[in-house]
Write a protein that holds these residues in place. Structure first.
Motif, PDB file in Angstrom:
ATOM      1  N   GLU A  69      39.086 -47.576  12.786  1.00 14.00           N
ATOM      2  CA  GLU A  69      38.673 -46.632  11.744  1.00 14.00           C
ATOM      3  C   GLU A  69      37.174 -46.698  11.479  1.00 14.00           C
ATOM      4  O   GLU A  69      36.539 -45.688  11.191  1.00 14.00           O
ATOM      5  CB  GLU A  69      39.415 -46.924  10.439  1.00 14.00           C
ATOM      6  N   LEU A  70      36.592 -47.888  11.568  1.00 18.18           N
ATOM      7  CA  LEU A  70      35.176 -48.066  11.257  1.00 18.18           C
ATOM      8  C   LEU A  70      34.238 -47.578  12.358  1.00 18.18           C
ATOM      9  O   LEU A  70      33.054 -47.374  12.097  1.00 18.18           O
ATOM     10  CB  LEU A  70      34.873 -49.545  10.996  1.00 18.18           C
ATOM     11  N   LYS A  71      34.736 -47.383  13.560  1.00 14.51           N
ATOM     12  CA  LYS A  71      33.854 -47.055  14.683  1.00 14.51           C
ATOM     13  C   LYS A  71      33.032 -45.794  14.446  1.00 14.51           C
ATOM     14  O   LYS A  71      31.899 -45.719  14.844  1.00 14.51           O
ATOM     15  CB  LYS A  71      34.656 -46.946  15.973  1.00 14.51           C
ATOM     16  N   GLY A  72      33.572 -44.799  13.793  1.00 14.33           N
ATOM     17  CA  GLY A  72      32.812 -43.578  13.587  1.00 14.33           C
ATOM     18  C   GLY A  72      32.116 -43.502  12.243  1.00 14.33           C
ATOM     19  O   GLY A  72      31.314 -42.600  12.014  1.00 14.33           O
ATOM     20  N   LYS A  73      32.368 -44.435  11.358  1.00 18.85           N
ATOM     21  CA  LYS A  73      31.856 -44.336   9.992  1.00 18.85           C
ATOM     22  C   LYS A  73      30.598 -45.152   9.752  1.00 18.85           C
ATOM     23  O   LYS A  73      29.587 -44.615   9.331  1.00 18.85           O
ATOM     24  CB  LYS A  73      32.944 -44.756   8.997  1.00 18.85           C
ATOM     25  N   SER A  74      30.659 -46.442   9.974  1.00 17.92           N
ATOM     26  CA  SER A  74      29.521 -47.309   9.662  1.00 17.92           C
ATOM     27  C   SER A  74      29.232 -48.209  10.860  1.00 17.92           C
ATOM     28  O   SER A  74      30.076 -49.012  11.278  1.00 17.92           O
ATOM     29  CB  SER A  74      29.834 -48.162   8.425  1.00 17.92           C
ATOM     30  N   PHE A  75      28.009 -48.077  11.378  1.00 17.25           N
ATOM     31  CA  PHE A  75      27.623 -48.842  12.561  1.00 17.25           C
ATOM     32  C   PHE A  75      27.586 -50.336  12.260  1.00 17.25           C
ATOM     33  O   PHE A  75      28.097 -51.145  13.038  1.00 17.25           O
ATOM     34  CB  PHE A  75      26.260 -48.351  13.063  1.00 17.25           C
ATOM     35  N   ASP A  76      26.986 -50.728  11.137  1.00 22.24           N
ATOM     36  CA  ASP A  76      26.860 -52.155  10.795  1.00 22.24           C
ATOM     37  C   ASP A  76      28.229 -52.797  10.544  1.00 22.24           C
ATOM     38  O   ASP A  76      28.497 -53.912  10.998  1.00 22.24           O
ATOM     39  CB  ASP A  76      25.975 -52.339   9.563  1.00 22.24           C
ATOM     40  N   LEU A  77      29.075 -52.087   9.801  1.00 23.64           N
ATOM     41  CA  LEU A  77      30.410 -52.629   9.544  1.00 23.64           C
ATOM     42  C   LEU A  77      31.241 -52.692  10.826  1.00 23.64           C
ATOM     43  O   LEU A  77      32.042 -53.619  11.009  1.00 23.64           O
ATOM     44  CB  LEU A  77      31.146 -51.783   8.506  1.00 23.64           C
ATOM     45  N   SER A  81      32.852 -56.069  12.152  1.00 27.58           N
ATOM     46  CA  SER A  81      34.300 -56.090  12.351  1.00 27.58           C
ATOM     47  C   SER A  81      34.649 -56.458  13.785  1.00 27.58           C
ATOM     48  O   SER A  81      35.611 -57.181  14.027  1.00 27.58           O
ATOM     49  CB  SER A  81      34.887 -54.725  11.996  1.00 27.58           C
ATOM     50  N   GLU A  82      33.866 -55.988  14.721  1.00 28.21           N
ATOM     51  CA  GLU A  82      34.092 -56.328  16.134  1.00 28.21           C
ATOM     52  C   GLU A  82      33.873 -57.819  16.377  1.00 28.21           C
ATOM     53  O   GLU A  82      34.638 -58.465  17.098  1.00 28.21           O
ATOM     54  CB  GLU A  82      33.159 -55.502  17.024  1.00 28.21           C
ATOM     55  N   LYS A  83      32.850 -58.388  15.755  1.00 28.64           N
ATOM     56  CA  LYS A  83      32.608 -59.835  15.874  1.00 28.64           C
ATOM     57  C   LYS A  83      33.758 -60.631  15.266  1.00 28.64           C
ATOM     58  O   LYS A  83      34.200 -61.629  15.834  1.00 28.64           O
ATOM     59  CB  LYS A  83      31.298 -60.216  15.196  1.00 28.64           C
ATOM     60  N   LEU A  84      34.226 -60.197  14.112  1.00 26.73           N
ATOM     61  CA  LEU A  84      35.345 -60.868  13.446  1.00 26.73           C
ATOM     62  C   LEU A  84      36.603 -60.790  14.301  1.00 26.73           C
ATOM     63  O   LEU A  84      37.317 -61.784  14.474  1.00 26.73           O
ATOM     64  CB  LEU A  84      35.598 -60.238  12.077  1.00 26.73           C
ATOM     65  N   LEU A  85      36.857 -59.625  14.857  1.00 22.02           N
ATOM     66  CA  LEU A  85      38.023 -59.424  15.712  1.00 22.02           C
ATOM     67  C   LEU A  85      37.948 -60.322  16.952  1.00 22.02           C
ATOM     68  O   LEU A  85      38.923 -60.999  17.303  1.00 22.02           O
ATOM     69  CB  LEU A  85      38.120 -57.951  16.119  1.00 22.02           C
TER      70      LEU A  85
END
Length: 105
Positions: A69-77, A81-85
């Motif tokens: 969901e975050l991929k298209g909304k906020s680049f920083d988040l 989130s990718e690092k956390l995942l």
């Protein structure tokens, strides 16, 4: 702790007396079957793969969906989130399950 449990079990289950025709059992000599001074070693079996709980799989799936969901909304988040995942997958050894859910989406 393990040595204490072991010695307690030995003392409870394998305590014998040598009968010397004495009436009082407390005066009989003890018969030792095991050497108490022997070195105590702890066997540890390391599994090839750790058991993964259901809650970890559910959390990973929800985290993956949130990351999508975050991929298209906020680049920083999205980067955070990718690092956390990635860290969660690596630390819990969930790479096979991660590949399975990534193919579903």
């Amino acid at each position: 702790m393990l040595k204490l449990l072991y010695m307690t079990g030995i003392n409870d289950l394998f305590t014998f007396k040598i009968n010397n025709s004495s009436q009082n059992k407390s005066r009989m000599k003890d018969l030792r079957l095991f050497d108490e001074t022997a070195k105590f070693s702890k066997l540890l079996k390391l599994p090839e793969e750790e058991d993964v709980s259901r809650s970890e799989k559910i959390f990973l799936k929800k985290l993956y969906e949130y990351n999508q969901e975050l991929k298209g909304k906020s680049f920083d988040l999205s980067i955070a989130s990718e690092k956390l995942l990635t860290e969660f997958v690596r630390s819990h050894r969930l790479s096979k399950y991660y590949m399975k859910i990534s193919e579903e989406y």
